[in-house]
Design an enzyme around this catalytic site. Sequence first.
Site, PDB file in Angstrom:
ATOM      1  N   ASP A  47      23.924  30.263  48.208  1.00 17.91           N
ATOM      2  CA  ASP A  47      23.043  30.844  49.222  1.00 17.91           C
ATOM      3  C   ASP A  47      22.004  29.837  49.693  1.00 17.91           C
ATOM      4  O   ASP A  47      21.755  28.819  49.050  1.00 17.91           O
ATOM      5  CB  ASP A  47      22.340  32.083  48.670  1.00 17.91           C
ATOM      6  CG  ASP A  47      21.477  31.790  47.442  1.00 17.91           C
ATOM      7  OD1 ASP A  47      21.950  31.041  46.559  1.00 17.91           O
ATOM      8  OD2 ASP A  47      20.347  32.283  47.362  1.00 17.91           O
ATOM      9  N   GLU A  60      20.486  32.572  44.337  1.00 21.38           N
ATOM     10  CA  GLU A  60      19.501  31.786  43.596  1.00 21.38           C
ATOM     11  C   GLU A  60      18.127  31.859  44.242  1.00 21.38           C
ATOM     12  O   GLU A  60      17.103  31.881  43.553  1.00 21.38           O
ATOM     13  CB  GLU A  60      19.970  30.328  43.508  1.00 21.38           C
ATOM     14  CG  GLU A  60      19.155  29.459  42.563  1.00 21.38           C
ATOM     15  CD  GLU A  60      17.950  28.797  43.203  1.00 21.38           C
ATOM     16  OE1 GLU A  60      17.117  28.230  42.465  1.00 21.38           O
ATOM     17  OE2 GLU A  60      17.825  28.843  44.448  1.00 21.38           O
TER      18      GLU A  60
END
Length: 485
Positions: free
Chosen positions: A78, A145
């Site tokens: 991400d 994350e």
Amino acid sequence: MSQLSQLQPNKLWQIFEHICSIPHPSKHEQKISAWIQSWAKEQGLSVKEDAVGNLFIKKAATPGMEDRRGVILQAHMDMVPQKNATTEHDFLTDPIQPYIDGDWVTAKDTTLGADNGIGLASAMAVLASNDVPHGPLEVLVTIDEEAGMSGAFGLEAGWLDGDILINTDSEQEGEVYMGCAGGIDGSATFTLETMAVPEGYESFNLSISGLKGGHSGVDIHTGRANANKLLVRFLLEAARQFNIQLTELNGGSLRNAIPREANASFVIEASKVDALKGFLVSQLETVKASLKVVEPDLALSLIAPETFDTCWTQDSQLSVLRALNACTNGVIRMSDDIEGIVETSSNLGVLRTKGNKFNALVLIRSLHDDGRDDAQSMIQSTFELAGAEIEFSGAYPGWKPDTSSAIMQVVRDTYQSIFDKTPEIMVIHAGLECGLFKTAYPNWDMVSIGPTIKFPHSPDEKVEIATVGQYWQLLTAVLNNIPKK
């Protein structure tokens, strides 16, 4: 050929450019995950997905290196979605537009996603290469994350065989990381009381823009202004002097990014408008003078929006503004153990008004659990004294340095042999996933490396081209130097 496809190492940059073409903000990684899985299968590699969405890719050792210790290359899929208010970009559908700007690669008016797209691209480039010698190799790609680390929280034992993990999420070439800060999120909520706007009042919107923002961990010591804190400072004094009454207050977009923009709507007695404008001009001049080096583009805008029928009561307004003004923000304590490293910090990242509720999000980071707990206690007291309800969630541990780490020694010696200088062994004031990995894999020997990335979590994000090549040299040489089992 595109600009990026001409850079070296060629395979890494080609993969990174493709990553940029696929929308992948935190919490919306389905498209990038599907592409990674399809890509891995095309390479003839084994790929698995766990219950939370993490991906595991395995590649057999180069012939003759089967007896080496197993290595896991780790990245997250991400990216942080940040843009300026005037930028038209939908992170759920629009591709990132990277381009070369001198010695750097950056993006057009948005975050680039080099954090951690370059790391992801490097791991995939190793998987795709036939000329990178390595022992048994696995790649772990986590989700989310940047917005809660749910991938790392959800990692279960038994999926991975290796016992050395190389995290690719560091952001300074020449520095090797062996520890990181832990953190916790705080969410404070006020219930607002409202009243009818008095007769003879006019409506306005005050906004702050032009700030640099940045990563709330690695940039927290730079002195960059927090738009939320700065706007609250102006509003509190304006409330005292001119009896403004708020109708809405919003700022920031992510709890782990230093806020670059904030805005408030309010009403004010018509006879006091000119005095307010003079006050704001004076305040802006004062603040610009003190921040002229670090925030040269600070701007303040006052416009007349639609007319409001209701506004916050004075009691509600003062409770909110005083709490936000008192909320500790920035560096709280520097490390006593590691010179120049922040130990504990907080970031007042997001302000939102929705109906009769006002919400503030704070992210606390610390190298030590005690420092995190102390900051949490202070912030909790601040908001509870003001009558807010506050909840803390998502606590994650720091990554405690291991001075006897074997992989640290390999990375340091390899760096020395390639570049004829010793790298800095560091602890980073940011939330790498390594600390959480220890829950499922307590015996992992871990290290974190990466190229130089400036201003992550902001539209100014950029990665230095030359350091990507240096990082690739180091990574591939380290894989070749992994010791035997």
